[in-house]
Design an enzyme around this catalytic site. Structure first.
Site, PDB file in Angstrom:
ATOM      1  N   ARG A  53      65.903  33.970  22.346  1.00 27.09           N
ATOM      2  CA  ARG A  53      66.790  32.811  22.429  1.00 27.09           C
ATOM      3  C   ARG A  53      66.060  31.641  21.790  1.00 27.09           C
ATOM      4  O   ARG A  53      64.917  31.744  21.382  1.00 27.09           O
ATOM      5  CB  ARG A  53      67.276  32.530  23.856  1.00 27.09           C
ATOM      6  CG  ARG A  53      66.423  32.952  25.005  1.00 27.09           C
ATOM      7  CD  ARG A  53      65.151  32.167  25.149  1.00 27.09           C
ATOM      8  NE  ARG A  53      65.402  30.740  25.113  1.00 27.09           N
ATOM      9  CZ  ARG A  53      64.537  29.834  24.745  1.00 27.09           C
ATOM     10  NH1 ARG A  53      63.313  30.175  24.359  1.00 27.09           N
ATOM     11  NH2 ARG A  53      64.824  28.547  24.739  1.00 27.09           N
ATOM     12  N   GLY A  54      66.774  30.493  21.714  1.00 32.67           N
ATOM     13  CA  GLY A  54      66.213  29.373  20.962  1.00 32.67           C
ATOM     14  C   GLY A  54      66.713  29.496  19.525  1.00 32.67           C
ATOM     15  O   GLY A  54      66.648  30.585  18.933  1.00 32.67           O
ATOM     16  N   ALA A  55      67.229  28.389  18.984  1.00 37.26           N
ATOM     17  CA  ALA A  55      67.963  28.475  17.714  1.00 37.26           C
ATOM     18  C   ALA A  55      67.193  29.147  16.572  1.00 37.26           C
ATOM     19  O   ALA A  55      67.701  30.092  15.943  1.00 37.26           O
ATOM     20  CB  ALA A  55      68.431  27.080  17.319  1.00 37.26           C
ATOM     21  N   ARG A  90      76.236  34.594  19.476  1.00 34.34           N
ATOM     22  CA  ARG A  90      76.175  33.314  20.201  1.00 34.34           C
ATOM     23  C   ARG A  90      76.754  32.228  19.282  1.00 34.34           C
ATOM     24  O   ARG A  90      76.390  32.157  18.108  1.00 34.34           O
ATOM     25  CB  ARG A  90      74.732  32.972  20.618  1.00 34.34           C
ATOM     26  CG  ARG A  90      74.174  33.942  21.668  1.00 34.34           C
ATOM     27  CD  ARG A  90      72.913  33.413  22.312  1.00 34.34           C
ATOM     28  NE  ARG A  90      73.168  32.298  23.198  1.00 34.34           N
ATOM     29  CZ  ARG A  90      72.203  31.532  23.716  1.00 34.34           C
ATOM     30  NH1 ARG A  90      70.940  31.766  23.415  1.00 34.34           N
ATOM     31  NH2 ARG A  90      72.496  30.530  24.528  1.00 34.34           N
ATOM     32  N   GLN A 206      65.039  27.890  31.576  1.00 35.47           N
ATOM     33  CA  GLN A 206      64.137  28.027  30.422  1.00 35.47           C
ATOM     34  C   GLN A 206      62.933  27.088  30.510  1.00 35.47           C
ATOM     35  O   GLN A 206      61.875  27.387  29.969  1.00 35.47           O
ATOM     36  CB  GLN A 206      64.886  27.735  29.109  1.00 35.47           C
ATOM     37  CG  GLN A 206      65.858  28.811  28.695  1.00 35.47           C
ATOM     38  CD  GLN A 206      67.262  28.494  29.159  1.00 35.47           C
ATOM     39  OE1 GLN A 206      67.465  27.887  30.210  1.00 35.47           O
ATOM     40  NE2 GLN A 206      68.250  28.924  28.402  1.00 35.47           N
ATOM     41  N   ASP A 247      70.244  22.919  18.930  1.00 34.60           N
ATOM     42  CA  ASP A 247      70.844  24.154  18.412  1.00 34.60           C
ATOM     43  C   ASP A 247      71.719  23.901  17.203  1.00 34.60           C
ATOM     44  O   ASP A 247      71.993  24.807  16.413  1.00 34.60           O
ATOM     45  CB  ASP A 247      71.667  24.837  19.505  1.00 34.60           C
ATOM     46  CG  ASP A 247      70.742  25.405  20.549  1.00 34.60           C
ATOM     47  OD1 ASP A 247      70.303  24.636  21.423  1.00 34.60           O
ATOM     48  OD2 ASP A 247      70.414  26.596  20.451  1.00 34.60           O
ATOM     49  N   ASN A 257      72.384  20.417  22.242  1.00 31.57           N
ATOM     50  CA  ASN A 257      71.216  21.075  22.833  1.00 31.57           C
ATOM     51  C   ASN A 257      71.599  21.538  24.237  1.00 31.57           C
ATOM     52  O   ASN A 257      72.721  21.335  24.700  1.00 31.57           O
ATOM     53  CB  ASN A 257      70.010  20.128  22.863  1.00 31.57           C
ATOM     54  CG  ASN A 257      68.721  20.858  23.194  1.00 31.57           C
ATOM     55  OD1 ASN A 257      68.443  21.913  22.621  1.00 31.57           O
ATOM     56  ND2 ASN A 257      67.935  20.339  24.116  1.00 31.57           N
TER      57      ASN A 257
END
Ligand code: MRU
Length: 369
Positions: A53-55, A90, A206, A247, A257
């Protein structure tokens, strides 16, 4: 970055030149496990269930996902299927679309026999570029922390710079270094006394799980706070600056975000605390102007709100229900912070004003679209 002294990226290619390996982020901070991605479905699922995860890390995984998919089927239909499947995983992080477009462009006009090698090569490049971009974001952002340290005389005797961050925009969210955390790592490594307020970041935590794990691993002093504590800390002068990731950022500087970022920006504005957003160019959506109306906001399963997973006293992982049985829950994963609340955008090319003109000054090649 290092785990137990061993350098890691979040995603890498195994020696067979075909299998992609990731760190399974759903197991952190309690277990460090890696996972092989051997098929299109493996890659798509890893993004969907947030093993990655995380852009930027989502973008890198999608890139390798296309490579792995082409190794299964290098036809035009195979490419189309991979781009469509990964593109549905996503909705908010625009790095996903960026990476898929890059991959399609790298292979589309090649003969089938060359496609697999070209795809793996481009995916590797995307990862290497991300590391370098984040390193530069770190250099630019560290200057902001350094300036804050100078302003308050931190390091010369008493005092430290207090940075508040939300979610995880560290090395786990990218290929290495991170965006919001890269400046913190660099400032810390340069001997600037920096302390981080880590928002826990419900519902998936997170901050409490991943950011705290990263900062602890690197020896950066930090304290986890509940998501609602930021305003209080700012009112009492306990936050010198905020740095978060994003993101998707519009060409006008509106920032999507993790849910809750907007409220931190409002509190920062009210208290005169600088609010910075760190991002690579791959997170800018040059097609959008109005973040609140145009950025698609992911809604995830309500179980992420109603249940929590953690270690019990015997050291076993357990999931428990934390809400009133039968009550519905809504799970908006992101929100949008309007550009007017953002002090600056920390990019690999320097710090931009959060506005179309500010971004175009750093990215003049985008003036026409
Ligand atoms: O839902 P997640 O964990 O993928 O959300 C991640 C974030 O909101 C990060 O802040 C963002 O992707 C920037 S990562 C450098």
């Amino acid at each position: 970055m290092k785990i137990d002294g061993k350098p890691y990226r979040t995603i890498w290619l195994e020696e067979d030149g075909r299998t992609v390996r990731i760190i399974d982020q759903t197991k952190l901070p309690f277990r460090f496990e890696t996972l092989a991605l051997r098929s299109l479905e493996d890659a798509a699922r890893a993004i969907e269930i947030m093993q990655v995860r995380g852009a930027p890390c989502i973008g890198a995984t999608a890139a390798y996902g296309v490579a792995v998919a082409l190794a299964e089927d290098a036809s035009d239909e195979g490419l189309e299927k991979a781009v469509a499947r990964l593109g549905r995983t996503r909705p908010t992080a625009v790095n996903l679309r960026w990476a898929l477009e890059e991959m399609a462009a790298a292979v589309r006009n090649r003969p089938r026999a060359e496609r697999v090698a070209a795809a793996y090569a481009r995916a590797a490049e995307i990862c290497d570029e991300d590391v370098e971009i984040c390193r530069r974001i770190g250099e630019h952002g560290a200057k902001l922390i350094e300036a804050a340290a100078r302003r308050k005389g931190a390091g010369k005797g008493e005092g430290r710079v207090n940075v508040l961050t939300h979610c995880n925009a560290g090395w786990l969210a990218t290929v290495d270094w991170g965006t919001a955390l890269a400046p913190i790592y660099m400032a810390h490594d340069a001997g600037i006394p920096v302390h981080v307020w880590v928002d826990e970041t419900r519902p998936r935590n997170q901050g409490a799980s991943l950011t705290a794990y990263e900062l602890g691993g690197h020896g950066v002093p930090h304290t986890i706070v509940v998501d609602n504590a930021g305003g209080h800390l700012m009112q009492h002068g306990e936050v010198d600056l905020c740095i978060v990731g994003t993101d998707r950022t519009t060409r006008t500087g509106d920032v999507a975000n993790k849910i809750g970022t907007y409220l931190k920006a409002l509190a920062a504005h009210d208290n005169g605390v600088p609010f910075y957003v760190a991002l690579p160019h791959t997170t800018i959506d040059w097609r959008l102007r109005d973040g609140v109306r145009e950025i698609p906001i992911e809604e995830r399963a309500q179980e992420e709100v109603t249940r929590l997973t953690g270690l019990d006293e015997g050291g076993a992982l357990r999931t428990v229900t934390v809400t009133a049985p039968g009550s519905a829950a809504a799970n908006y994963a992101f929100d949008v912070t309007p550009a007017r609340l953002v002090t600056g955008l920390v990019t690999e090319r320097g710090v931009a004003e959060a506005s179309e003109e500010g971004l175009l000054r750093l990215y003049p090649e985008r003036r026409d679209g």
